[in-house]
Every structure is written in C-alpha cells, then in structure tokens.
Design an enzyme around this catalytic site. Structure first.
Site, PDB file in Angstrom:
ATOM      1  N   SER A 272      -4.748   6.919  -8.162  1.00 23.64           N
ATOM      2  CA  SER A 272      -4.831   6.921  -6.704  1.00 23.64           C
ATOM      3  C   SER A 272      -3.449   6.699  -6.106  1.00 23.64           C
ATOM      4  CB  SER A 272      -5.766   5.801  -6.221  1.00 23.64           C
ATOM      5  OG  SER A 272      -5.224   4.526  -6.547  1.00 23.64           O
TER       6      SER A 272
ATOM      7  N   TYR B  41      -7.669  -4.719  -3.447  1.00 24.50           N
ATOM      8  CA  TYR B  41      -7.469  -3.658  -4.433  1.00 24.50           C
ATOM      9  C   TYR B  41      -6.169  -3.824  -5.225  1.00 24.50           C
ATOM     10  CZ  TYR B  41      -7.490   1.057  -6.429  1.00 24.50           C
ATOM     11  OH  TYR B  41      -7.503   2.119  -7.290  1.00 24.50           O
TER      12      TYR B  41
END
Length: 254
Positions: free
Chosen positions: A135, A150
């Site tokens: 990502s 995250y």
C-alpha cells in the site's frame, strides 16, 4: 487471453478480496493457480470452483505462511498438482486482526514474504516473476505519515518490501524479476474495514482527500496486469493516490 498458458501461479491470501480476484484473472489468462487460505476453506473452495467452472485450473491449499510447514505446503502443491512454479504473487498481509500477537505483523508482512520467496526461487525457471502487493501507506511510510492505528502494519510491510528488494541480485542470477504494486486504500478490503472500525470515518476522509478509491476488482486487475508486464526488475507500479507521489516529489525538491 492465454498469456500464462502452461504456467503456474501461487497467490498468497487468495480466498477473498484482492487475492481471490487476482487468482481468477490469472486463471482466465491460462495460469494454473494455487489458491491459498489460512482458515476459511469454504471461501477458497468457492474461488477454485469458480475458476474451474470457467474452464480454468486451480487448487485450494490451507497454509499459515508464518510457519515453514505452511510455506512448503504451497510450493509443494504447485509442483505436485501442476508441475511448475512460474509466478508468485505475494498478496497476503495482516496485523490489525483482534487477538493477533504483538509481533504477528512483522512475522507475516516481512518474515513470511522472505521465507515464501526463498522456498519458491529454486523451483522457478528463468523468466519467472514475483509480484509483491503493498500500500502507499506502507511504501511511503518514511516520507508520508499514516494514521496511528495502521503505522505498525505499514512499517512491517515496508520492512517486507525492503527485505525483498535486497534479494533482487539473487533473483536476477536466476533470471527472475521482482515487481512491486503499491496502491492507495482499497474500497471493501479487510484492512479498510478494520481501519474504519478503529478510526471511524477514516475511509471516507481518505476517499475525499484522494478524490476516489479503487475497488477490489479494479486494483486486482492492475496487480494481474503487472504479473506479465514488460518492466524491469525492481519496478514499482503506483495505483491511485496521486497526492502521495506529489508529496514525495515535493519533499525531494526541497
């Protein structure tokens, strides 16, 4: 449509989401696919059934990639069922699941990726490819901050990418290329759901900031395309999130 005819692919974490869609797309292009799941056998069986119904070849293999037994089970399944291993899509990731051990993210997102590659490389012929799925939040973590919930996962995935890139010389000696596909947050993924649960409104905020987010199907199509794209080893393909790339460019100019 037969780009991968006679080839075999392992797609890790492919019982649902992006991995499942990638497996279907590769099978539609002729690849025999090893569909990997950790616990949810019915989901993986459904993916395999769909591939077979469309005329493709696939087998479901339960394997925990954080164990050497799981890693070996996948490469053995490719050779025993289809006789080759030509494409390795490293899609499995995690670390935000409830009840996960403190070091689980690093075990899965870094160590398991390296173990999987090391087990596969000696079986992969010249011209094979490894695709690592990540990502923007992980790929750019050292230059663009991400949400606190995250960050540990992002750093573990960046560590995995760095460790894989260190193996490029070894891969090149075997005629194997490595490609990284980095995408913005993807609508409907487990990670997005868990992030939104931990930080309500996070996905909507990112959607507004980015303009739009890719769907699982759209992103999977990009990953599958890079499996056979004519690019050099070490190439990074960026999907969405133009503001990330712009921010990094601006930092480099300062």
């Amino acid at each position: 449509m037969d780009q991968f005819e006679g080839k075999t692919a392992i797609v890790t974490g492919s019982s649902r989401g992006i991995g499942a869609e990638v497996a279907k797309l590769l099978a539609a292009q002729g690849a025999a696919v090893v569909v990997n799941y950790r616990q949810k056998a019915p989901r993986a069986d459904k993916v395999v059934a769909g591939i077979k119904a469309a005329g493709g070849r696939a087998v479901a293999v339960g394997a925990d990639l954080t164990t050497q037994e799981g890693v070996q089970a996948l490469v053995s399944a490719a050779m025993e069922n289809f006789g080759s291993l030509d494409l390795l899509v490293l899609n499995a990731s995690g670390g935000m699941e409830s009840g996960a051990q403190e070091d689980y993210a690093l075990k899965l997102n870094r160590d398991a990726q390296i173990n999987m590659l090391n087990a596969a490389v000696m079986l992969m012929p010249e011209g094979s490819r490894v695709v690592f799925v990540t990502s923007h939040q992980a790929h750019f973590i050292d230059t663009v901050p991400t949400m606190a919930e995250y960050e540990p996962v992002a750093r573990s995935k960046r560590a995995g990418e760095d460790a894989l890139r260190e193996l490029i010389p070894l891969l090149s000696n075997h005629g194997i290329s490595l490609v990284v596909v980095s995408g913005d947050m993807i609508e409907g993924t487990v990670t997005a759901t868990l992030l939104d649960r931990a930080n309500p409104g996070a996905i909507e905020a990112r959607r507004t900031e980015a303009g739009r987010l890719y769907s699982v199907e759209e992103f999977a199509a990009e990953v599958a395309a890079m499996a056979g794209a004519d690019v050099e080893t070490g190439h990074t393909e960026y999907i969405g999130g133009a503001d990330y790339i712009q921010a990094v460019q601006e930092q480099h100019q300062q």
